[in-house]
Design a protein around this motif. Structure first.
Motif, PDB file in Angstrom:
ATOM      1  N   ARG A   8       0.835  -1.212   0.000  1.00 40.11           N
ATOM      2  CA  ARG A   8       0.000   0.000   0.000  1.00 40.11           C
ATOM      3  C   ARG A   8       0.868   1.259   0.000  1.00 40.11           C
ATOM      4  O   ARG A   8       0.592   2.219  -0.731  1.00 40.11           O
ATOM      5  N   ASN A   9       1.904   1.267   0.800  1.00 38.21           N
ATOM      6  CA  ASN A   9       2.782   2.436   0.888  1.00 38.21           C
ATOM      7  C   ASN A   9       3.516   2.698  -0.424  1.00 38.21           C
ATOM      8  O   ASN A   9       3.697   3.853  -0.839  1.00 38.21           O
ATOM      9  N   ARG A  10       3.933   1.622  -1.093  1.00 35.84           N
ATOM     10  CA  ARG A  10       4.629   1.786  -2.368  1.00 35.84           C
ATOM     11  C   ARG A  10       3.670   2.293  -3.443  1.00 35.84           C
ATOM     12  O   ARG A  10       4.035   3.141  -4.264  1.00 35.84           O
ATOM     13  N   ILE A  11       2.456   1.784  -3.423  1.00 41.20           N
ATOM     14  CA  ILE A  11       1.472   2.217  -4.412  1.00 41.20           C
ATOM     15  C   ILE A  11       1.139   3.694  -4.231  1.00 41.20           C
ATOM     16  O   ILE A  11       0.941   4.426  -5.206  1.00 41.20           O
ATOM     17  N   LYS A  12       1.103   4.149  -3.007  1.00 45.48           N
ATOM     18  CA  LYS A  12       0.806   5.560  -2.737  1.00 45.48           C
ATOM     19  C   LYS A  12       1.836   6.492  -3.361  1.00 45.48           C
ATOM     20  O   LYS A  12       1.552   7.654  -3.655  1.00 45.48           O
ATOM     21  N   GLN A  13       3.048   5.967  -3.576  1.00 37.33           N
ATOM     22  CA  GLN A  13       4.116   6.779  -4.158  1.00 37.33           C
ATOM     23  C   GLN A  13       4.010   6.870  -5.673  1.00 37.33           C
ATOM     24  O   GLN A  13       4.637   7.736  -6.291  1.00 37.33           O
ATOM     25  N   PHE A  14       3.226   5.979  -6.286  1.00 38.81           N
ATOM     26  CA  PHE A  14       3.077   5.993  -7.734  1.00 38.81           C
ATOM     27  C   PHE A  14       2.135   7.118  -8.157  1.00 38.81           C
ATOM     28  O   PHE A  14       1.126   7.375  -7.498  1.00 38.81           O
ATOM     29  N   PRO A  15       2.418   7.764  -9.276  1.00 33.56           N
ATOM     30  CA  PRO A  15       1.483   8.782  -9.782  1.00 33.56           C
ATOM     31  C   PRO A  15       0.236   8.121 -10.364  1.00 33.56           C
ATOM     32  O   PRO A  15       0.268   6.946 -10.755  1.00 33.56           O
ATOM     33  N   GLU A  16      -0.847   8.840 -10.401  1.00 29.45           N
ATOM     34  CA  GLU A  16      -2.075   8.316 -10.999  1.00 29.45           C
ATOM     35  C   GLU A  16      -1.849   8.072 -12.488  1.00 29.45           C
ATOM     36  O   GLU A  16      -1.170   8.832 -13.160  1.00 29.45           O
ATOM     37  N   GLY A  17      -2.437   6.999 -12.978  1.00 28.42           N
ATOM     38  CA  GLY A  17      -2.308   6.679 -14.398  1.00 28.42           C
ATOM     39  C   GLY A  17      -1.102   5.838 -14.739  1.00 28.42           C
ATOM     40  O   GLY A  17      -0.963   5.376 -15.875  1.00 28.42           O
ATOM     41  N   LYS A  18      -0.195   5.605 -13.773  1.00 34.72           N
ATOM     42  CA  LYS A  18       0.993   4.797 -14.034  1.00 34.72           C
ATOM     43  C   LYS A  18       0.681   3.324 -13.836  1.00 34.72           C
ATOM     44  O   LYS A  18       0.103   2.937 -12.823  1.00 34.72           O
ATOM     45  N   THR A  19       1.056   2.493 -14.784  1.00 39.18           N
ATOM     46  CA  THR A  19       0.867   1.060 -14.645  1.00 39.18           C
ATOM     47  C   THR A  19       2.026   0.471 -13.837  1.00 39.18           C
ATOM     48  O   THR A  19       3.145   0.985 -13.862  1.00 39.18           O
ATOM     49  N   TYR A  22       4.264  -6.635 -10.247  1.00 31.79           N
ATOM     50  CA  TYR A  22       4.932  -7.175  -9.065  1.00 31.79           C
ATOM     51  C   TYR A  22       6.388  -6.703  -8.969  1.00 31.79           C
ATOM     52  O   TYR A  22       6.896  -6.449  -7.880  1.00 31.79           O
ATOM     53  N   ASP A  23       7.047  -6.593 -10.127  1.00 28.56           N
ATOM     54  CA  ASP A  23       8.439  -6.140 -10.111  1.00 28.56           C
ATOM     55  C   ASP A  23       8.544  -4.718  -9.580  1.00 28.56           C
ATOM     56  O   ASP A  23       9.453  -4.389  -8.810  1.00 28.56           O
ATOM     57  N   ASP A  24       7.610  -3.852 -10.010  1.00 32.14           N
ATOM     58  CA  ASP A  24       7.634  -2.460  -9.572  1.00 32.14           C
ATOM     59  C   ASP A  24       7.390  -2.341  -8.071  1.00 32.14           C
ATOM     60  O   ASP A  24       7.855  -1.396  -7.420  1.00 32.14           O
ATOM     61  N   LEU A  25       6.655  -3.308  -7.526  1.00 28.60           N
ATOM     62  CA  LEU A  25       6.359  -3.304  -6.094  1.00 28.60           C
ATOM     63  C   LEU A  25       7.446  -3.988  -5.279  1.00 28.60           C
ATOM     64  O   LEU A  25       7.353  -4.072  -4.049  1.00 28.60           O
ATOM     65  N   ARG A  26       8.468  -4.504  -6.001  1.00 28.87           N
ATOM     66  CA  ARG A  26       9.598  -5.181  -5.363  1.00 28.87           C
ATOM     67  C   ARG A  26       9.127  -6.354  -4.486  1.00 28.87           C
ATOM     68  O   ARG A  26       9.523  -6.496  -3.326  1.00 28.87           O
ATOM     69  N   ILE A  27       8.284  -7.158  -5.074  1.00 26.85           N
ATOM     70  CA  ILE A  27       7.740  -8.320  -4.369  1.00 26.85           C
ATOM     71  C   ILE A  27       8.523  -9.570  -4.760  1.00 26.85           C
ATOM     72  O   ILE A  27       8.687  -9.863  -5.944  1.00 26.85           O
ATOM     73  N   ALA A  28       8.995 -10.294  -3.794  1.00 26.73           N
ATOM     74  CA  ALA A  28       9.710 -11.546  -4.054  1.00 26.73           C
ATOM     75  C   ALA A  28       8.730 -12.602  -4.546  1.00 26.73           C
ATOM     76  O   ALA A  28       7.554 -12.610  -4.170  1.00 26.73           O
ATOM     77  N   LYS A  29       9.207 -13.482  -5.406  1.00 28.34           N
ATOM     78  CA  LYS A  29       8.323 -14.488  -6.005  1.00 28.34           C
ATOM     79  C   LYS A  29       7.658 -15.372  -4.954  1.00 28.34           C
ATOM     80  O   LYS A  29       6.516 -15.801  -5.128  1.00 28.34           O
ATOM     81  N   GLU A  30       8.354 -15.634  -3.867  1.00 29.20           N
ATOM     82  CA  GLU A  30       7.763 -16.485  -2.836  1.00 29.20           C
ATOM     83  C   GLU A  30       6.612 -15.782  -2.104  1.00 29.20           C
ATOM     84  O   GLU A  30       5.836 -16.432  -1.385  1.00 29.20           O
TER      85      GLU A  30
END
Length: 242
Positions: A8-19, A22-30
């Protein structure tokens, strides 16, 4: 801090309209399963929306209603992997942006070396083609330009002579490093591309010794038939072009 809170915190940093994915959110595959549930909850709250499998965006609210991401943002997730460029847009849509044609493309083409990227989602439709080299952020523009040389006889609503004139203008605007990169990757393309690149560079006054590499790569017994007149490309005979 829980994974859901981090997301949620990482998404809040994204501008509106930006796609984003998982990679952009730095989420590990596990953690994908846990992350998927967290993202599903965020969709229900309206904070994000899903545009395709694994790709989301923050909706932009305007006085005219909610906007979906623009064309370039919808395409972006397919051109990058793990934050690195792996593909680029080519074909008629690219040639239009280069000023080589005015025709619109119903389906675009995406070039990539390692994987075939086909898209059929809403108004975004694309056919995957194989690039002549591994695609990077530093070379994709040059590869797209070389594709135009390769397809010069197929570019709609124009003539080969008109395309040569436009490509000559583009090459004149390249700096020394860009021109050297162009020649480097031209060597990976068919002989007709090498011949035309060499002829145009020579015609616009390029005299660097690396031009010899293009000339030496050609077979004098193989001609490139483009139907060009002498005044349309004065150096054509030096490069076995008819």
């Amino acid at each position: 801090m829980t994974l859901a809170t981090q997301i949620r915190n990482r998404i809040k940093q994204f501008p509106e309209g930006k796609t984003f994915g998982y990679d952009d959110l730095r989420i590990a595959k596990e953690d994908y399963t846990t992350a998927a549930k967290a993202l599903e909850r965020l969709q229900k709250t309206g904070l994000i929306k899903k545009i395709s499998k694994g790709i989301f965006y923050k909706p932009e609210q305007t006085v005219f209603g909610e906007l979906i991401p623009d064309y370039s943002e919808q395409l972006r997730p397919y051109l990058f992997e793990n934050g690195e460029r792996i593909a680029y847009e080519t074909g008629i849509s690219l040639y239009r942006s280069l000023g080589l044609t005015t025709q619109m493309a119903f389906r675009i083409k995406i070039a990539s070396r390692g994987k075939r990227i086909d898209i059929n989602r809403g108004t975004l439709k694309a056919d995957g083609v194989k690039s002549y080299a591994e695609v990077t952020e530093n070379n994709y523009e040059v590869l797209g330009l070389l594709d135009a040389f390769k397809d010069i006889k197929k570019i709609p609503d124009t003539s080969v002579a008109q395309s040569v004139k436009r490509l000559s203008a583009i090459l004149k605007d390249l700096d020394k490093k860009q021109t050297e990169t162009l020649i480097k990757y031209a060597l990976l393309y068919p002989s007709r591309v090498r011949a035309l690149v060499g002829a145009i560079l020579q015609n616009i006054g390029y005299k660097n010794k690396d031009l010899d590499k293009l000339k030496q790569s050609l077979n004098p017994l193989t001609t490139t038939k483009l139907g060009l007149k002498e005044n349309e490309l004065p150096t054509k005979n030096n490069w076995y072009i008819q």
